[in-house]
Design a protein around this motif. Structure first.
Motif, mmCIF file in Angstrom:
data_model
loop_
_atom_site.group_PDB
_atom_site.id
_atom_site.type_symbol
_atom_site.label_atom_id
_atom_site.label_comp_id
_atom_site.label_asym_id
_atom_site.label_seq_id
_atom_site.Cartn_x
_atom_site.Cartn_y
_atom_site.Cartn_z
ATOM 1 N N VAL A 32 21.703 65.052 -6.292
ATOM 2 C CA VAL A 32 22.889 65.842 -6.624
ATOM 3 C C VAL A 32 23.453 66.545 -5.388
ATOM 4 N N ARG A 33 22.646 66.625 -4.339
ATOM 5 C CA ARG A 33 23.125 67.192 -3.083
ATOM 6 C C ARG A 33 22.341 66.546 -1.943
ATOM 7 N N ASP A 34 23.048 65.886 -1.039
ATOM 8 C CA ASP A 34 22.390 65.254 0.096
ATOM 9 C C ASP A 34 22.025 66.296 1.143
ATOM 10 N N HIS B 280 14.377 58.633 -2.351
ATOM 11 C CA HIS B 280 15.817 58.512 -2.564
ATOM 12 C C HIS B 280 16.571 59.807 -2.240
ATOM 13 N N PHE B 281 15.851 60.849 -1.874
ATOM 14 C CA PHE B 281 16.458 62.131 -1.534
ATOM 15 C C PHE B 281 16.366 62.357 -0.028
ATOM 16 N N ASN C 208 25.056 70.627 -14.346
ATOM 17 C CA ASN C 208 26.175 71.408 -13.822
ATOM 18 C C ASN C 208 26.805 70.768 -12.584
ATOM 19 N N TYR C 209 27.263 69.527 -12.768
ATOM 20 C CA TYR C 209 27.827 68.763 -11.651
ATOM 21 C C TYR C 209 29.109 69.391 -11.106
ATOM 22 N N GLU C 210 29.858 70.076 -11.962
ATOM 23 C CA GLU C 210 31.108 70.677 -11.491
ATOM 24 C C GLU C 210 30.849 71.771 -10.459
ATOM 25 N N GLU C 211 29.753 72.501 -10.624
ATOM 26 C CA GLU C 211 29.414 73.529 -9.639
ATOM 27 C C GLU C 211 28.978 72.899 -8.319
ATOM 28 N N GLY D 284 18.137 69.001 0.624
ATOM 29 C CA GLY D 284 18.604 68.113 -0.420
ATOM 30 C C GLY D 284 18.147 68.607 -1.786
ATOM 31 N N VAL D 285 18.881 68.237 -2.827
ATOM 32 C CA VAL D 285 18.543 68.633 -4.188
ATOM 33 C C VAL D 285 18.557 67.383 -5.068
#
Length: 320
Positions: free
Chosen positions: A122-124, A174-175, A58-61, A197-198
């Motif tokens: 997907v989220r820093d 890497h996160f 769900n990259y758009e969200e 982070g996610v």
């Protein structure tokens, strides 16, 4: 099930000559030799790549968070109304990690076998990234490629990364984490870290449990983890000898269990699991604690004296 891959579990993998393969229908109590590491690595990578080509998240969200969005990764197939979504294969990053058969308990005459780790931040977070030797506050979900869940922890918990799956600890670096200032403890005892982070990671079985089914994981299974990285304790020192875990990776291969400088050479294969340097308060077994053979100044800087000038620091030199 606990995803923790403790040294004792790894020791069991090395000492046991065989284990059952639930995925192939082997009955409980039966034994079969572990499969060849290189063969499984190729099969796992093909399965992972097929999954990445046919699924999206769900990259758009995440790109445009709707009101009340929980920042949780959701994976679905590229079909129907979702057929035009961007597949994961175009978004994931990779890292090649070399694994020896001995590290997964396989008696096979070959050298390093390359394994591809797939990961995506997907989220820093606004904090720091851990090393493989650090401690992290995380919550996670684990599943197989077919979507079946095998483990989940909905609340944040502390993990010392050296004791966890090789691919898991490698991906975590890497996160990036959140910060202590955003930590909120709810009335029910759960907690939230808003600036966390996610990340998403997919690892072949050679970076996971491989043939070990003692945890309930199906043998030779690639694994998916969705991870919320809350906090990081940098320079974790598991044995309290004054040297951070990451500095005890003497061969710089990202694997702390094969760094063991105890003098008893005939026992190294055994003690490398039970007492590698990062778990050993006397790294050279000379009877003098490592903490007494190093120097730490008021700023925390470590120096390593070499009393006999032979090029080996005292804490690693039984003769110094």
């Amino acid at each position: 099930m606990n995803l923790k891959n403790l040294g004792l579990g790894l020791l069991a993998a090395l000492l046991l000559a065989s284990c059952r393969n639930d995925d192939d229908g082997i009955l409980p109590g039966s034994t079969v030799p572990p499969r060849d590491l290189d063969e499984v690595a190729l099969e796992n990578d093909a399965d992972i790549r097929e999954f990445l080509q046919t699924h999206f998240y769900n990259y758009e969200e995440f790109d445009n968070p709707p009101a009340g969005f929980d920042y949780q990764i959701r994976i679905d197939t590229l079909a129907g109304d979702n057929a035009d979504k961007t597949p994961l294969i175009e978004q994931m990053q990779t890292e090649i990690i070399q694994i020896t058969p001995e590290q997964v308990g396989v008696d096979q005459d070959l050298g390093n076998v390359a394994h591809t780790l797939y990961y995506l931040s997907v989220r820093d977070g606004v904090g720091v990234s851990p090393t493989i030797g650090d401690s992290v506050l995380v919550r996670y979900q684990g599943s197989y490629l077919d979507g079946r869940s095998f483990d989940a922890n909905p609340n944040f918990q502390w993990q010392e990364l050296p004791f966890f799956l090789r691919g898991y600890q490698e991906a975590m670096k890497h996160f990036s984490s959140g910060t202590l200032g955003s930590l909120v403890v709810n009335p029910d005892g759960t907690s939230e870290i808003d600036d966390r982070g996610v990340g998403l990671l997919i690892l072949p079985s050679g970076l996971g449990y491989f043939s070990d089914t003692s945890t309930g994981i199906i043998a030779y299974s690639p694994l998916i983890f969705r991870v919320d990285l809350g906090l990081v304790v940098e320079d974790t020192d598991s044995d309290g000898d004054g040297i951070p875990n990451i500095m005890e990776d003497l061969n710089n291969n990202g694997y702390l269990y094969d760094d063991n400088t105890d003098e008893a050479q005939e026992l190294q294969a055994f003690t490398a699991i039970l007492r590698p340097n990062f778990l050993d308060t006397d790294d050279d077994s000379d009877g003098r604690p490592t903490r007494e053979e190093i120097e730490i100044d008021a700023q925390g800087n470590i120096t390593f004296p070499d009393s006999d000038g032979d090029g080996t620091p005292d804490y690693l030199d039984r003769d110094s």
